[in-house]
Motif scaffolding. Structure first.
Motif, PDB file in Angstrom:
ATOM      1  N   HIS A  31       0.855  -1.384   0.182  1.00 33.06           N
ATOM      2  CA  HIS A  31       0.013  -0.389  -0.441  1.00 33.06           C
ATOM      3  C   HIS A  31       0.966   1.236   0.217  1.00 33.06           C
ATOM      4  N   TYR A  33       0.603   3.761   1.791  1.00 35.10           N
ATOM      5  CA  TYR A  33       0.868   3.925   3.408  1.00 35.10           C
ATOM      6  C   TYR A  33       1.940   3.441   4.261  1.00 35.10           C
ATOM      7  N   ASP A  53      -3.469   1.427  -4.294  1.00 34.54           N
ATOM      8  CA  ASP A  53      -3.847   1.529  -2.941  1.00 34.54           C
ATOM      9  C   ASP A  53      -4.942   0.959  -3.131  1.00 34.54           C
ATOM     10  N   SER A  54      -6.007   0.705  -1.839  1.00 34.65           N
ATOM     11  CA  SER A  54      -6.438  -0.376  -1.619  1.00 34.65           C
ATOM     12  C   SER A  54      -7.594  -1.284  -2.721  1.00 34.65           C
ATOM     13  N   ASN A 127     -13.010  -0.762   4.521  1.00 29.56           N
ATOM     14  CA  ASN A 127     -11.815  -0.769   5.730  1.00 29.56           C
ATOM     15  C   ASN A 127     -12.979  -0.947   7.006  1.00 29.56           C
ATOM     16  N   SER A 142     -12.151   4.365  -1.028  1.00 27.62           N
ATOM     17  CA  SER A 142     -12.399   5.274  -1.239  1.00 27.62           C
ATOM     18  C   SER A 142     -12.311   5.760  -2.319  1.00 27.62           C
ATOM     19  N   HIS A 191      -6.756  10.176  10.046  1.00 23.25           N
ATOM     20  CA  HIS A 191      -7.605  11.018   9.408  1.00 23.25           C
ATOM     21  C   HIS A 191      -8.077  12.236   9.950  1.00 23.25           C
ATOM     22  N   HIS A 214      -7.889  13.492   1.638  1.00 25.94           N
ATOM     23  CA  HIS A 214      -8.807  12.294   1.646  1.00 25.94           C
ATOM     24  C   HIS A 214      -9.800  12.376   2.424  1.00 25.94           C
ATOM     25  N   GLU A 216     -11.905  10.230   4.395  1.00 28.07           N
ATOM     26  CA  GLU A 216     -12.275   9.968   5.972  1.00 28.07           C
ATOM     27  C   GLU A 216     -11.502  11.177   6.917  1.00 28.07           C
ATOM     28  N   THR A 236      -7.165   8.062  -2.092  1.00 29.46           N
ATOM     29  CA  THR A 236      -5.481   8.152  -2.484  1.00 29.46           C
ATOM     30  C   THR A 236      -4.904   8.299  -3.255  1.00 29.46           C
TER      31      THR A 236
HETATM   32  P1  13P Z   1      -7.292   3.972  -0.089  1.00 30.64           P
HETATM   33  O1  13P Z   1      -8.440   3.349  -0.595  1.00 30.64           O
HETATM   34  O2  13P Z   1      -7.626   5.323  -0.216  1.00 30.64           O
HETATM   35  O3  13P Z   1      -6.370   3.170  -0.715  1.00 30.64           O
HETATM   36  O4  13P Z   1      -7.457   4.161   1.643  1.00 30.64           O
HETATM   37  C1  13P Z   1      -7.302   3.157   2.415  1.00 30.64           C
HETATM   38  C2  13P Z   1      -7.301   3.874   3.520  1.00 30.64           C
HETATM   39  O5  13P Z   1      -6.877   2.240   4.967  1.00 30.64           O
HETATM   40  C3  13P Z   1      -7.241   4.631   3.766  1.00 30.64           C
HETATM   41  O6  13P Z   1      -7.520   5.230   5.487  1.00 30.64           O
END
Ligand code: 13P
Ligand code: SF4
Length: 328
Positions: A31, A33, A53-54, A127, A142, A191, A214, A216, A236
């Motif tokens: 990821h 992050y 991203d996810s 999530n 997201s 966030h 973001h 969040e 993201t």
């Molecule tokens: P994304 O879906 O944007 O990768 O975000 C995952 C996430 O955990 C954001 O805090």
């Protein structure tokens, strides 16, 4: 992409990991992050075979040829990879890599919501854990939440579990439709720390900078700091694309700190001012435990790292995840 400097110990670990993943028929998904030394691709000096991203990681997981995937992210993401690839071995280097959003809601909570609002579709942010997903109608990330919400029937949606993302989505959805969103009380502990006041002081210090936020981030912060200036509220991936396309040279990032290394590497000519807040769960993953997870493949230690979900749960959780893939 320029590589970041690493210590000699890190360099040894990186080279050992890159050697072993070939021997063990494994790929590493990371990821954005993750720290730079992990998310950078092998040819850039890191260990990843793919970073994203996810949603990007979920899609990539379906294309992987190798039998073993080392997932450098958090548990709910590794579970999603398993749901989409039940025949593959998905290993996470530390099973303690949780998420404050995923742990804010259980399957029983969703069952109670469905009882309270019969017939209302439940859209689950990715999530969430597999047991929770299994009770929901559709998932979203997201990146595709707005698109999926627009395709759901009726004028009401239950969106779980992020109340701030829910408020942000609601404002955008209600600008063009009459749809209402029923929300859960979960928050992302990273966030939610981007307060209106702290971002306003950065904006004052860097008046030319655009805001990158973001979904969040608290809706109050978005209302106070984005609608007065230029920038984006998005996923993201949206942030990464927007920063590249914009003519601006300076940005304020309201998202996870290590994501700034992705942005800086992708656009070295631009400046990303980052109030640095790390996700403690993402930081459970490091080069040492990636190496241990790789070493475990094929011996008794493997189960310590491997995501294991029973067949019935895999089947039930796959329904909303696959629906998301079809609708996005
Ligand atoms: P994304 O879906 O944007 O990768 O975000 C995952 C996430 O955990 C954001 O805090
Ligand atoms: Fe969960 Fe927030 Fe960490 Fe993302 S940044 S994994 S939402 S706690």
């Amino acid at each position: 992409m320029e590589s970041v400097p690493v210590t000699s110990t890190e360099a040894e670990l990186i080279s050992e990991i890159n050697k072993l993943k070939k021997e063990k028929n494994a790929v590493i998904l990371s990821h954005y992050y993750m720290p730079a030394s992990i998310q950078q691709l092998e040819r850039e000096g890191g260990v990843a075979d793919f970073k994203g991203d996810s949603l990007g990681l979920s899609i990539e997981a379906t294309k992987v040829k190798a039998q073993n995937i080392i997932f450098c992210g958090v548990n709910f993401m590794a579970e999603t990879a398993k749901i989409l690839n039940p025949a593959k071995n998905i290993l996470i280097p530390d099973k303690e890599a949780g998420c404050s959003l995923a742990s804010s809601i259980t399957a029983q909570d969703v069952i109670a919501l469905k009882k309270k609002y019969p017939g209302v579709p439940v859209m689950a942010y990715i999530n969430t854990y597999a047991e929770t997903k299994a009770e929901c109608d559709v998932c979203c990330t997201s990146r595709n939440a707005l698109k999926i919400a627009a395709q759901l029937p009726g004028d009401t949606i239950i969106f779980i579990p992020d109340k701030f993302m829910g408020e942000n989505l609601k404002r955008q959805i209600q600008a063009t439709t009459k749809k209402n969103l029923i929300l859960w009380n979960g928050t992302c502990e990273v966030h939610e720390q981007f307060s209106s006041r702290s971002l306003a002081s950065f904006q004052k210090q860097f008046p030319e900078a655009e805001m990158l936020m973001h979904w969040e981030v608290p809706n109050e912060t978005v209302a106070d700091n984005l609608f007065t200036g230029k920038g984006i509220l998005g996923s993201t991936n949206d942030i990464l694309t927007y920063a590249g396309a914009s003519n601006s040279k300076q940005f304020i990032l309201a998202s996870e700190c290590d994501f700034s290394s992705t942005l800086k590497a992708a656009y070295p000519e631009k400046e990303f001012i980052t109030p640095c807040i790390y996700c403690p769960y993402m930081k459970k993953i490091n080069l040492q435990n990636i190496l241990k997870a790789l070493q475990s493949i094929g011996n008794n230690e493997q189960q310590h790292y491997e995501i294991s979900l029973n067949a019935e749960l895999l089947m039930r959780a796959a329904i909303p995840v696959k629906r998301m893939m079809e609708l996005s």
